[in-house]
Design a protein around this motif. Structure first.
Motif, PDB file in Angstrom:
ATOM      1  N   ASP A 191       9.957  -6.523  -5.166  1.00 58.66           N
ATOM      2  CA  ASP A 191      10.581  -5.956  -3.961  1.00 58.66           C
ATOM      3  C   ASP A 191      11.374  -4.673  -4.210  1.00 58.66           C
ATOM      4  OD1 ASP A 191      12.727  -7.105  -5.296  1.00 58.66           O
ATOM      5  OD2 ASP A 191      13.400  -8.359  -3.634  1.00 58.66           O
ATOM      6  N   ALA A 192      11.943  -4.511  -5.431  1.00 63.53           N
ATOM      7  CA  ALA A 192      12.774  -3.335  -5.730  1.00 63.53           C
ATOM      8  C   ALA A 192      11.960  -2.038  -5.651  1.00 63.53           C
ATOM      9  CB  ALA A 192      13.411  -3.472  -7.106  1.00 63.53           C
ATOM     10  N   VAL A 193      10.661  -2.130  -5.940  1.00 61.17           N
ATOM     11  CA  VAL A 193       9.775  -0.966  -5.836  1.00 61.17           C
ATOM     12  C   VAL A 193       9.109  -0.919  -4.457  1.00 61.17           C
ATOM     13  CG1 VAL A 193       7.710   0.148  -6.819  1.00 61.17           C
ATOM     14  CG2 VAL A 193       9.388  -0.918  -8.334  1.00 61.17           C
ATOM     15  N   ALA A 194       8.771  -2.089  -3.923  1.00 65.27           N
ATOM     16  CA  ALA A 194       8.097  -2.160  -2.614  1.00 65.27           C
ATOM     17  C   ALA A 194       8.955  -1.573  -1.491  1.00 65.27           C
ATOM     18  CB  ALA A 194       7.741  -3.608  -2.285  1.00 65.27           C
ATOM     19  N   GLY A 195      10.272  -1.807  -1.542  1.00 61.47           N
ATOM     20  CA  GLY A 195      11.176  -1.326  -0.489  1.00 61.47           C
ATOM     21  C   GLY A 195      11.101   0.181  -0.282  1.00 61.47           C
ATOM     22  N   PRO A 196      11.399   0.965  -1.347  1.00 58.16           N
ATOM     23  CA  PRO A 196      11.294   2.424  -1.222  1.00 58.16           C
ATOM     24  C   PRO A 196       9.880   2.905  -0.874  1.00 58.16           C
ATOM     25  CG  PRO A 196      12.521   1.833  -3.206  1.00 58.16           C
ATOM     26  CD  PRO A 196      12.004   0.544  -2.626  1.00 58.16           C
ATOM     27  N   MET A 197       8.864   2.165  -1.318  1.00 53.92           N
ATOM     28  CA  MET A 197       7.471   2.536  -1.013  1.00 53.92           C
ATOM     29  C   MET A 197       7.216   2.426   0.495  1.00 53.92           C
ATOM     30  SD  MET A 197       4.011   0.978  -2.762  1.00 53.92           S
ATOM     31  CE  MET A 197       4.426   1.413  -4.447  1.00 53.92           C
ATOM     32  N   ILE A 198       7.715   1.350   1.106  1.00 56.92           N
ATOM     33  CA  ILE A 198       7.571   1.169   2.563  1.00 56.92           C
ATOM     34  C   ILE A 198       8.280   2.306   3.312  1.00 56.92           C
ATOM     35  CG2 ILE A 198       8.252  -0.312   4.518  1.00 56.92           C
ATOM     36  CD1 ILE A 198       7.797  -2.737   2.590  1.00 56.92           C
ATOM     37  N   ARG A 199       9.463   2.666   2.808  1.00 53.27           N
ATOM     38  CA  ARG A 199      10.245   3.747   3.444  1.00 53.27           C
ATOM     39  C   ARG A 199       9.468   5.070   3.390  1.00 53.27           C
ATOM     40  NH1 ARG A 199      14.703   3.712   0.429  1.00 53.27           N
ATOM     41  NH2 ARG A 199      14.315   5.646  -0.674  1.00 53.27           N
ATOM     42  N   GLN A 200       8.858   5.367   2.229  1.00 52.97           N
ATOM     43  CA  GLN A 200       8.123   6.625   2.074  1.00 52.97           C
ATOM     44  C   GLN A 200       6.807   6.630   2.834  1.00 52.97           C
ATOM     45  OE1 GLN A 200       8.232   7.666  -2.213  1.00 52.97           O
ATOM     46  NE2 GLN A 200      10.354   6.967  -2.184  1.00 52.97           N
ATOM     47  N   MET A 201       6.210   5.431   3.014  1.00 54.98           N
ATOM     48  CA  MET A 201       5.004   5.344   3.858  1.00 54.98           C
ATOM     49  C   MET A 201       5.341   5.759   5.281  1.00 54.98           C
ATOM     50  SD  MET A 201       3.121   1.832   2.553  1.00 54.98           S
ATOM     51  CE  MET A 201       2.182   1.570   4.062  1.00 54.98           C
ATOM     52  N   LYS A 202       6.486   5.300   5.759  1.00 54.73           N
ATOM     53  CA  LYS A 202       6.918   5.636   7.127  1.00 54.73           C
ATOM     54  C   LYS A 202       7.164   7.142   7.252  1.00 54.73           C
ATOM     55  CE  LYS A 202       9.966   4.314  10.884  1.00 54.73           C
ATOM     56  NZ  LYS A 202      10.989   3.373  11.377  1.00 54.73           N
ATOM     57  N   GLN A 203       7.831   7.708   6.229  1.00 55.90           N
ATOM     58  CA  GLN A 203       8.119   9.153   6.244  1.00 55.90           C
ATOM     59  C   GLN A 203       6.839   9.986   6.283  1.00 55.90           C
ATOM     60  OE1 GLN A 203      10.484   9.309   2.678  1.00 55.90           O
ATOM     61  NE2 GLN A 203      12.415   8.856   3.731  1.00 55.90           N
ATOM     62  N   LEU A 204       5.792   9.475   5.624  1.00 59.85           N
ATOM     63  CA  LEU A 204       4.517  10.208   5.576  1.00 59.85           C
ATOM     64  C   LEU A 204       3.594   9.865   6.753  1.00 59.85           C
ATOM     65  CD1 LEU A 204       3.796   9.934   1.751  1.00 59.85           C
ATOM     66  CD2 LEU A 204       4.176  12.062   2.995  1.00 59.85           C
ATOM     67  N   GLY A 205       4.062   8.954   7.621  1.00 58.61           N
ATOM     68  CA  GLY A 205       3.282   8.596   8.804  1.00 58.61           C
ATOM     69  C   GLY A 205       2.080   7.701   8.512  1.00 58.61           C
ATOM     70  N   ILE A 206       2.176   6.904   7.398  1.00 63.37           N
ATOM     71  CA  ILE A 206       1.097   5.943   7.100  1.00 63.37           C
ATOM     72  C   ILE A 206       1.418   4.652   7.849  1.00 63.37           C
ATOM     73  CG2 ILE A 206      -0.075   4.619   5.279  1.00 63.37           C
ATOM     74  CD1 ILE A 206       0.757   6.899   3.325  1.00 63.37           C
TER      75      ILE A 206
END
Length: 289
Positions: A211-226
């Motif tokens: 989860d420690a890596v998944a959290g920021p990954m989800i945030r960056q997916m949103k920023q990139l519009g995925i």
């Protein structure tokens, strides 16, 4: 022999420092509660009253630190070990416990290799990645109707293992993966990987890791519009994930599977356990406690 012992030492090893310290502490608290409850009840072994004592070690999620912690517990003459948390630390430590004849029960290690080495001292209490990853892969195709599935793993024994099995599960169910990327378990920036993926228009992104890596990954997916669904194994199935994603997690976006689900008549016991845990530690169960 046990009958000559008044104190029975039980080891616990998990990452109580580093990015997934909240999960390591969760496990340790579960073991601590079990020891306290057994001591309060009173246990007799071989006609002699015994008191359990928990010796807790921190492996920081690092294989080298994990083997050092295992050796320390062996030298302390523990009767058994609860741990380690990750497959990457459990697998190398298992040889040390096997050589010493000390049983090791991991509540969490899912890489199949852990229990396929032929050691008589090695046990797990959860499903392995063949079942976990394979089932998630099938689910992605048959239930979520994924047409364009991307896979990322963190190159750990757990992350890579569960991602490999997920990919096999997708294929077996007649689906296809459009990309396979990798990062590491300390990473915080996934822009390059996610930009690559965005071009392939995935409807599902599977992440093998914690989860420690998944959290920021989800945030960056949103920023990139995925706008893809985000899938993962038990490592991302924590109460901490919404916080770790900085509030970027959409409703029903994340689909994850725990390696030991509780249903039916077992629910009552689980609810009681969670309530006792909350009272004792003033914290909610994360995943594995």
């Amino acid at each position: 022999s046990a009958s000559a012992q008044e104190v029975v030492k039980i080891g616990h090893v998990g990452p109580t420092s580093g990015g997934i310290a909240h999960l390591g502490k969760d496990n340790e608290n579960g073991a601590r509660m079990a020891v306290d409850e057994l001591n309060a009840k009173g246990v007799t072994i071989g006609g002699k009253k015994v008191k359990f004592e928990l010796l807790a070690e921190d492996d920081g999620g690092d294989p080298k630190q994990g083997t050092a912690a295992a050796q320390k517990l062996v030298d302390s003459k523990v009767a058994g070990v609860v741990g380690h948390l990750s497959s990457g630390t459990s697998i190398p430590a298992s040889k040390i416990y096997s050589d010493a004849g000390i049983p090791q029960v991991s509540p969490t290690a899912t890489n199949p290799k852990y229990t396929r080495q032929g050691f008589k001292t090695t046990f797990r209490v959860v499903a392995d990645d063949v079942h976990l990853g394979g089932t998630l892969g099938k689910y992605a195709v048959t239930q979520l109707k994924g047409k364009s599935i991307a896979v990322i793993d963190d190159r750990t024994a757990y992350g890579q293992g569960v991602a490999d099995e997920f990919e096999k599960g997708v294929k077996a169910a007649g689906g296809r993966t459009v990309a396979r990327e990798f990062t590491n378990d300390k990473a915080t920036d996934f822009t390059a990987i996610l930009t690559n993926l965005k071009a392939k228009k995935p409807d599902i992104v599977f992440f093998g890791g914690m989860d420690a890596v998944a959290g920021p990954m989800i945030r960056q997916m949103k920023q990139l519009g995925i706008k893809a669904k985000f899938m993962g194994g038990d490592g991302i199935c924590s109460g901490e994930l919404p916080k770790l994603s900085g509030g970027a997690m959409e409703d029903s976006q994340v689909v994850c599977a725990e390696a030991g689900g509780v249903e039916g008549e077992q629910k009552k016991g689980m609810d009681e356990f969670k309530a006792r845990f909350k009272t004792k530690f003033n914290a909610d169960v994360q995943i594995y406690a």
